[in-house]
Design an enzyme around this catalytic site. Sequence first.
Site, mmCIF file in Angstrom:
data_model
loop_
_atom_site.group_PDB
_atom_site.id
_atom_site.type_symbol
_atom_site.label_atom_id
_atom_site.label_comp_id
_atom_site.label_asym_id
_atom_site.label_seq_id
_atom_site.Cartn_x
_atom_site.Cartn_y
_atom_site.Cartn_z
ATOM 1 N N LYS A 48 0.951 -1.031 -0.035
ATOM 2 C CA LYS A 48 0.029 0.029 0.097
ATOM 3 C C LYS A 48 0.952 1.236 -0.108
ATOM 4 C CE LYS A 48 -2.250 -0.596 3.800
ATOM 5 N NZ LYS A 48 -1.387 -1.852 4.309
ATOM 6 N N ARG A 100 -9.102 0.744 9.719
ATOM 7 C CA ARG A 100 -8.468 -0.228 9.982
ATOM 8 C C ARG A 100 -9.594 -0.965 10.843
ATOM 9 N NH1 ARG A 100 -2.941 0.361 9.390
ATOM 10 N NH2 ARG A 100 -1.717 -1.277 10.487
ATOM 11 N N ARG A 118 11.671 -6.636 5.222
ATOM 12 C CA ARG A 118 11.590 -5.142 4.884
ATOM 13 C C ARG A 118 12.719 -4.258 5.775
ATOM 14 N NH1 ARG A 118 5.767 -2.601 4.548
ATOM 15 N NH2 ARG A 118 5.669 -2.542 6.906
ATOM 16 N N ARG A 132 11.859 -1.927 11.298
ATOM 17 C CA ARG A 132 10.698 -1.450 12.263
ATOM 18 C C ARG A 132 10.438 -2.415 13.203
ATOM 19 N NH1 ARG A 132 5.878 0.493 8.373
ATOM 20 N NH2 ARG A 132 5.022 -0.713 9.799
ATOM 21 N N ARG A 155 0.145 -9.100 13.529
ATOM 22 C CA ARG A 155 -0.476 -7.865 12.812
ATOM 23 C C ARG A 155 -1.245 -8.514 11.588
ATOM 24 N NH1 ARG A 155 4.396 -4.913 10.527
ATOM 25 N NH2 ARG A 155 2.915 -3.491 9.481
HETATM 26 P P1 AMP Z 1 1.302 0.539 9.621
HETATM 27 O O1 AMP Z 1 2.422 1.032 9.164
HETATM 28 O O2 AMP Z 1 0.207 1.144 8.759
HETATM 29 O O3 AMP Z 1 1.108 -1.124 9.480
HETATM 30 O O4 AMP Z 1 0.789 0.671 11.142
HETATM 31 C C1 AMP Z 1 1.880 0.323 12.149
HETATM 32 C C2 AMP Z 1 1.103 0.209 13.350
HETATM 33 O O5 AMP Z 1 0.421 1.430 13.702
HETATM 34 C C3 AMP Z 1 -0.144 -0.821 13.345
HETATM 35 O O6 AMP Z 1 0.192 -2.201 14.004
HETATM 36 C C4 AMP Z 1 -0.817 -0.405 14.538
HETATM 37 O O7 AMP Z 1 -0.430 -0.680 15.684
HETATM 38 C C5 AMP Z 1 -0.900 1.297 14.518
HETATM 39 N N1 AMP Z 1 -1.735 1.902 13.532
HETATM 40 C C6 AMP Z 1 -1.605 2.360 12.227
HETATM 41 N N2 AMP Z 1 -2.852 3.013 11.683
HETATM 42 C C7 AMP Z 1 -3.946 2.543 12.454
HETATM 43 C C8 AMP Z 1 -5.178 2.656 12.635
HETATM 44 N N3 AMP Z 1 -5.716 3.216 11.699
HETATM 45 N N4 AMP Z 1 -5.895 2.183 13.955
HETATM 46 C C9 AMP Z 1 -5.242 1.686 14.675
HETATM 47 N N5 AMP Z 1 -3.879 1.497 14.800
HETATM 48 C C10 AMP Z 1 -3.285 1.967 13.747
#
Ligand code: AMP
Length: 214
Positions: A13, A88, A127, A160, A171
């Site tokens: 994404k 989410r 990654r 990360r 996740r």
């Molecule tokens: P991402 O980089 O989008 O995979 O986000 C990394 C982490 O940030 C996720 O595993 C969640 O802990 C938190 N996170 C990101 N976006 C959201 C969201 N819309 N709602 C809740 N937690 C989020």
Amino acid sequence: MRIVLLGAPGAGKGTQAKKLIDNYGIPQISTGDILRQNVADGTPLGKEAKSYMDRGELVTDRVVLGLVEDRLKKDDCKKGYILDGFPRNTAQAEALDKILASLGMSLTGALSVDVPKDDLMKRLTGRRTCKGCGQMYNIYFSLPKKEGVCDKCGGELFQRDDDKEETIRKRLDVYDAQTAPLIDYYKKKGILKSVMGIGNIDEIFKKVCTLLVR
Ligand code: AMP
């Protein structure tokens, strides 16, 4: 173009979002990036979010919705935006509809980037992200020219915390349970578009553009 990007962690994404920004000149709103910035800056919000993120769980809706609403009110969102990693879960999707209605906007599309689970695991554990510009690499598929150093800006590459294997499994489970139902949510609204997210990144992007401007 006002779109939501859907897809499991590792589906690409972020990569497609960055190409959309370059091509259409609209901002990407990545809740993951905003949260990570808050963690790095040590803000109260970052402190609250960090423990959820390290466990691979979702940060509370209240925190995330506040961030998104503030961001959508900024001037640069008037010409469009890409929501990446938000919503989410169904509660966030419903809240987003309300926020957008209050701002006199609506989504023009929801794009689902679909990738088989085995590929996701390799993409995520391999990654590496640039500390400087956020450019992503992968130790299996797309190495930088010099190990540990970003080709674009010379920044240091890192893994990360939430790209470690145990957190990744969590996740992906959270995605299946809470985020995948949004595919149906947007299908029912008649704005869902889907693309297979495997193969050449530019080929995928071509398909994405065709789907989104149609
Ligand atoms: P991402 O980089 O989008 O995979 O986000 C990394 C982490 O940030 C996720 O595993 C969640 O802990 C938190 N996170 C990101 N976006 C959201 C969201 N819309 N709602 C809740 N937690 C989020």
